[in-house]
Design a protein around this motif. Structure first.
Motif, PDB file in Angstrom:
ATOM      1  N   ALA A  16      29.900  68.334  85.701  1.00  0.00           N
ATOM      2  CA  ALA A  16      28.841  69.331  85.742  1.00  0.00           C
ATOM      3  C   ALA A  16      28.011  69.222  87.023  1.00  0.00           C
ATOM      4  O   ALA A  16      28.575  69.247  88.106  1.00  0.00           O
ATOM      5  CB  ALA A  16      27.991  69.229  84.490  1.00  0.00           C
TER       6      ALA A  16
ATOM      7  N   ARG B 124      33.424  72.312  78.100  1.00  0.00           N
ATOM      8  CA  ARG B 124      33.430  73.098  79.345  1.00  0.00           C
ATOM      9  C   ARG B 124      34.604  74.066  79.406  1.00  0.00           C
ATOM     10  O   ARG B 124      34.664  74.889  80.289  1.00  0.00           O
ATOM     11  CB  ARG B 124      33.412  72.178  80.561  1.00  0.00           C
ATOM     12  CG  ARG B 124      32.226  71.244  80.576  1.00  0.00           C
ATOM     13  CD  ARG B 124      31.004  71.803  81.268  1.00  0.00           C
ATOM     14  NE  ARG B 124      30.320  72.910  80.609  1.00  0.00           N
ATOM     15  CZ  ARG B 124      29.512  72.789  79.561  1.00  0.00           C
ATOM     16  NH1 ARG B 124      29.324  71.645  78.969  1.00  0.00           N
ATOM     17  NH2 ARG B 124      28.906  73.842  79.075  1.00  0.00           N
ATOM     18  N   ASP B 127      33.643  77.577  79.770  1.00  0.00           N
ATOM     19  CA  ASP B 127      33.255  78.023  81.114  1.00  0.00           C
ATOM     20  C   ASP B 127      34.494  78.442  81.908  1.00  0.00           C
ATOM     21  O   ASP B 127      34.477  79.432  82.627  1.00  0.00           O
ATOM     22  CB  ASP B 127      32.537  76.898  81.888  1.00  0.00           C
ATOM     23  CG  ASP B 127      31.244  76.478  81.223  1.00  0.00           C
ATOM     24  OD1 ASP B 127      30.763  77.246  80.362  1.00  0.00           O
ATOM     25  OD2 ASP B 127      30.714  75.403  81.558  1.00  0.00           O
TER      26      ASP B 127
END
Lengths: 91, 565
Positions: A16, B124, B127
């Protein structure tokens, strides 16, 4: 071939936001930089400017990674990237 | 002129042009190849251009977003131009695959890799899927997924809205919401009520309405009419008058005979709390503390948490503020706390249960709440979500007392908690019925599923029985402990004015709702005596279906028609 080892300082590991900051910095360099976990063969190293590769690396807090690059200014470039890894961006 | 019927979830009558929310991109066909009229180089150039365009758009959105959301969008923007993703897509293009299919497959490979890592990385994958959908839409020249933008106010049509969409919805441009899926407790419904937008959900046919078509939406009746005529125009005009006449809430909820029913607000931030105080709310019946945590990769620190809670408390000096501790999991995942790979998230480690796998988060939150409470003048109550047993209630009560929070309570949203409320309330001071989840669990009907909207209705007699049982248990606990054990409702049911009357009739002492619903609920409650409310509750309990109960009660509340509800 220049090499530089670095320990991942970010508490959440290399993903991230820390990965984004690192990949962006790697992408701005005129050199191709690779990254791998310490102890893994150099041919399995991944593109350091790819946030997806970095996430796939799965490096956690405290893991040692190896940065590699060739060419002029490789030493300095690796040094600057290693500094980013050794900073805790969540602090 | 055609008429579609769904479930009305937020009252109001409006007319406006429809804009469709683009769905997620259709998968390009497997084995789709570029033809003789182009070259691998040209396909690669198309891919690079799409990647640049998507990256720029996401960057633009990141700049406009708040700090936390911005970090996520920045990372997503980088994924759109990721060298590894583009390299593997380019390889496929050279082998003959179209740019669309190539980026789709390259994205799938990345998503699978992340999924196999589990935990935070697995989260994730959405995403990556989002970026892939944007790239494919861009390559096809189609609008990007997400809420459309327009200079003219419009009625938004969608399959359903996700929590993430709600952040980007501009309430000054959207007149109303219509969806083909989603139930009365869906995010679309909750958002519509919070924004005061007329909304109809679970209306099959909505997906086929062409962009630009003028429609009439009646959010009370649950009807949508395309090509509205004079009659609909008159009804929409009348709503403008009715909603203005409804006026404001005077700050004291009571029945016609003066039985006080404090009307509180559900809030999710300091801003919400100030708006609720301005709307006359008598306190906060539900402070959703997730606002402090959502979109976060790590737990917010104690100072940040305390400051955020303090902002809410300061809007209500001298009044009650009920804080719900972190309710993560199921439809509200948090990367550092919840596991996205659970097969049944609604029945998984969520709410209070996350404490068993991540000890410490709750204690730190309670400390931050206690600190903010000590610095403010609000009367702070604290409750835990997803309590199922008396021993959980006891443990939570002890944790609160240890931090100096002396008004601990529990949410009653699991049927087992409703059934054992007497035992639970031996250990804590109050109960708050979360009717959305209580309905979902009682009826075994996923609150996000439009097909189950009929089951997922808080008017279901079984749900009302559990409300009655919870109140009876609280009364017994109050008698045996000689302490008051109040029961409130903080679910969406409290915002339905007819159902609010039934809940009061069942013995519920406080009602907490979106601040927008306060004037209507107050007006309808003031039109009946406590005894009449009890009679209406008996009717609803004895009904054989949710629909029968609703219509029998509504018939006896003539004020609803006057108010256009």
């Amino acid at each position: 071939m220049s090499e530089r080892k670095a320990t991942v300082a970010s508490r959440v590991g290399l993903h991230a936001r820390p990965a984004a900051i690192f990949a962006e910095a790697a992408g701005e360099l005129p050199l191709e930089v690779t990254i791998s976990l310490d102890g893994e063969p150099a041919e399995d190293a991944m593109d350091a400017s790819s946030i997806l590769s970095l996430m796939g690396l799965g490096a956690s807090h405290g893991d040692v990674v190896v940065l590699r690059a060739d060419g002029d200014g490789a030493e300095e470039a690796l040094e600057s990237l290693a500094k980013i890894l050794e900073t805790d961006h969540d602090a | 002129m055609t008429k579609l019927t769904g479930v009305g979830v937020s009252p109001g009558r409006v007319i406006g042009p429809v804009l469709q929310m683009p769905g997620s991109a259709r998968e390009p066909l497997q084995g789709e190849t570029w033809g003789a009229d182009t070259t691998a180089e040209a396909e690669t150039v198309r891919l690079k251009a799409a990647s640049k365009a998507v990256q720029a758009e996401l960057k633009r959105r990141a700049d406009a977003a708040s700090k936390d959301a911005s970090a996520v969008l920045e990372a997503t923007a980088m994924m759109a131009a990721d060298p590894m993703l583009l390299k593997s897509a380019t390889k496929l293009i050279i082998a003959g695959t179209t740019a669309e299919r190539a980026v789709w497959e390259a994205g799938s490979a990345v998503a699978e890799m992340l999924l196999s890592l589990g935990g935070y990385m697995a989260e994730r994958t959405q995403d990556v899927h989002d970026v892939r959908a944007r790239l494919v839409a861009e390559l096809r020249g189609l609008p990007a997924p997400g809420i459309p933008t327009s200079d003219v106010p419009f009625i938004l049509a969608a399959e359903d809205l996700a929590p993430a969409d709600t952040a980007t919805l501009d309430a000054t441009k959207v007149l109303g919401l219509i969806t083909s899926s989603g139930g009365p407790q869906s995010h679309t419904a909750i958002l519509a009520r919070a924004l005061g937008l007329p909304a109809v959900v679970a209306a099959p046919g909505v997906e086929a309405i062409e962009a630009g078509t003028e429609v009439y939406v009646d959010g009370a009746a649950g009807s949508i009419i395309t090509g509205p005529g004079d009659e609909e125009r008159a009804l929409a005009a009348k709503w403008v008058e009715q909603s203005a006449a409804l006026g404001t809430f005077n700050g004291t909820g009571a029945t016609a005979d003066g039985h006080l029913v404090p009307l509180l607000a559900n809030v999710g931030s300091g801003k919400d709390a100030r708006a609720a105080a301005a709307a006359g709310a008598e306190g906060v019946g539900l402070l959703r503390t997730e606002f402090c945590f959502l979109d976060r990769e790590t737990e917010p620190g104690p100072d940040e948490q305390a400051a955020a809670y303090r902002e809410v408390f300061d809007a209500f000096p001298g009044s009650k503020v009920v804080v719900r501790t972190l309710d993560a999991g199921a439809d509200k995942p948090l990367p550092f706390l919840t596991d996205a790979t659970e097969p049944n998230p609604a029945l998984g480690v969520r709410g209070y249960r996350t404490g068993s796998v991540s000890p410490g988060v709750l204690t730190r939150q309670l400390k931050a709440i206690a600190r903010a409470a000590a610095e403010s003048e609000a009367e702070v109550w604290v409750m835990a979500p997803m309590i199922s047993t008396a021993s959980e209630a006891q443990a939570f009560g002890e944790m609160c007392l240890a931090e100096g929070l002396n008004r601990p309570g529990v949410m009653v949203e699991v049927p087992s908690a409703a059934l054992t409320s007497e035992a639970i309330l031996q250990h804590v001071g109050f109960a708050s019925l979360g009717t959305n989840d209580l309905t979902q669990y009682t009826m075994a009907a996923d609150r996000q599923l439009g097909q189950l909207a009929v089951l997922n209705d808080s008017w279901q007699p079984a749900v009302l029985q559990l409300v009655k049982h919870t109140v009876a248990g609280a009364e017994a606990a109050a008698a045996s402990t000689t302490t008051e054990k109040p029961v409130g409702v903080c679910g969406e049911a409290a915002a339905d004015p007819a159902l609010a009357v039934v809940l009061v009739g069942l013995g519920v002492q406080t009602l907490s709702m979106s601040a927008r619903a306060l004037p209507t609920v107050a007006a309808v409650l003031a039109s009946v005596t406590r005894h009449e409310a009890q009679e209406l509750a008996a009717l609803a309990l004895a009904a054989t279906t949710a629909e029968q109960g609703r219509s029998m009660v509504r018939e006896r509340l003539p004020i609803l028609e006057t108010l256009g509800q």
